[in-house]
Every structure is written in C-alpha cells, then in structure tokens.
Design a protein around this motif. Sequence first.
Motif, PDB file in Angstrom:
ATOM      1  N   GLN A  24       0.837  -1.200   0.000  1.00  0.00           N
ATOM      2  CA  GLN A  24       0.000   0.000   0.000  1.00  0.00           C
ATOM      3  C   GLN A  24       0.870   1.247   0.000  1.00  0.00           C
ATOM      4  OE1 GLN A  24      -2.700  -0.116   3.290  1.00  0.00           O
ATOM      5  NE2 GLN A  24      -3.885  -1.783   2.429  1.00  0.00           N
ATOM      6  N   PHE A  25       0.617   2.131  -0.944  1.00  0.00           N
ATOM      7  CA  PHE A  25       1.296   3.413  -1.035  1.00  0.00           C
ATOM      8  C   PHE A  25       0.270   4.521  -0.900  1.00  0.00           C
ATOM      9  CE2 PHE A  25       4.016   0.592  -3.556  1.00  0.00           C
ATOM     10  CZ  PHE A  25       5.208   0.776  -2.894  1.00  0.00           C
ATOM     11  N   SER A  26       0.753   5.737  -0.668  1.00  0.00           N
ATOM     12  CA  SER A  26      -0.134   6.871  -0.535  1.00  0.00           C
ATOM     13  C   SER A  26       0.446   8.041  -1.316  1.00  0.00           C
ATOM     14  CB  SER A  26      -0.279   7.259   0.938  1.00  0.00           C
ATOM     15  OG  SER A  26      -1.158   8.335   1.065  1.00  0.00           O
ATOM     16  N   SER A  27      -0.375   8.726  -2.073  1.00  0.00           N
ATOM     17  CA  SER A  27       0.096   9.830  -2.905  1.00  0.00           C
ATOM     18  C   SER A  27      -0.302  11.191  -2.350  1.00  0.00           C
ATOM     19  CB  SER A  27      -0.464   9.675  -4.323  1.00  0.00           C
ATOM     20  OG  SER A  27      -1.879   9.726  -4.286  1.00  0.00           O
ATOM     21  N   GLU A  28      -0.561  11.274  -1.066  1.00  0.00           N
ATOM     22  CA  GLU A  28      -0.994  12.536  -0.452  1.00  0.00           C
ATOM     23  C   GLU A  28       0.169  13.506  -0.273  1.00  0.00           C
ATOM     24  OE1 GLU A  28      -0.770  11.012   4.130  1.00  0.00           O
ATOM     25  OE2 GLU A  28      -2.317  10.261   2.812  1.00  0.00           O
TER      26      GLU A  28
END
Length: 128
Positions: A24-28
Amino acid sequence: MSADLTWLLIKNNNSFLVKRNGVQFSSEAGNLLNKNSFKFSGIANKKTIDIAAAASGRGVVVSTPKTKVTLTKGIRKSARSVAGLTRAGYRADLRQVALARVAAVLATQKPVKAAPKKASKGVRANKN
C-alpha cells in the motif's frame, strides 16, 4: 479530531491510497516516503513536511502547514535548512527521510553530461 482517530478512519480507504501487488502506497501531500503509515501520513498528522520540486525546475519547495519556502542554493544549503527546520522540535523523527528526499529531488534536476563523441570508423587520424 485526534490524529489517531483520523488515521483509523482513513488508513484502509481514502482517495490517495494506491494498492499494488500487496503493498500500500499513498500519494498525499506531506507524505515523504509515499508509504501508507501513520508516521508519514500527511492527512492524519498536524505537523507535516512536504518536499517537492520547484515549478521553475530549479530547487525544492519545502512546505509546512504554516510556511512555504523555495530553496535554490544547492544541496548542502538546502539540506542544512531542512535539517534546521526538523531539528527545532518540528518532527525530528522525519529528519533523515526529509534530507534523503531533498537530495533525491535535487539529483533529478542536475543536467545530464553528454558522453564524448567517438570518431567514426571510416575516418583515420593523420599521423604526420
């Protein structure tokens, strides 16, 4: 709302979440490693640091919720500024990650050196 409660609400479902191959990655904005974890979350934490390339293509933009600064003086001075920002009691746990991000962004902005051209096979040098 507390940071822990916010994280519990957004950790499995939010618009910035990217799930690929079991990771899981996050682009925030404000997430230095783009990792989906409470420590690096730009949404759940009140004190965040965001490091991005400058729009002009030269330097980095360091943003906190209250300030936004563009650093264009080179890697050493930029790293010193970011280290000073994190050392002053503002997310000291993110110092190494922020310095790595500054170095990576500035490294992508260096011009690529052209390889020297080789003489073609049909041309011989004059030995006289």
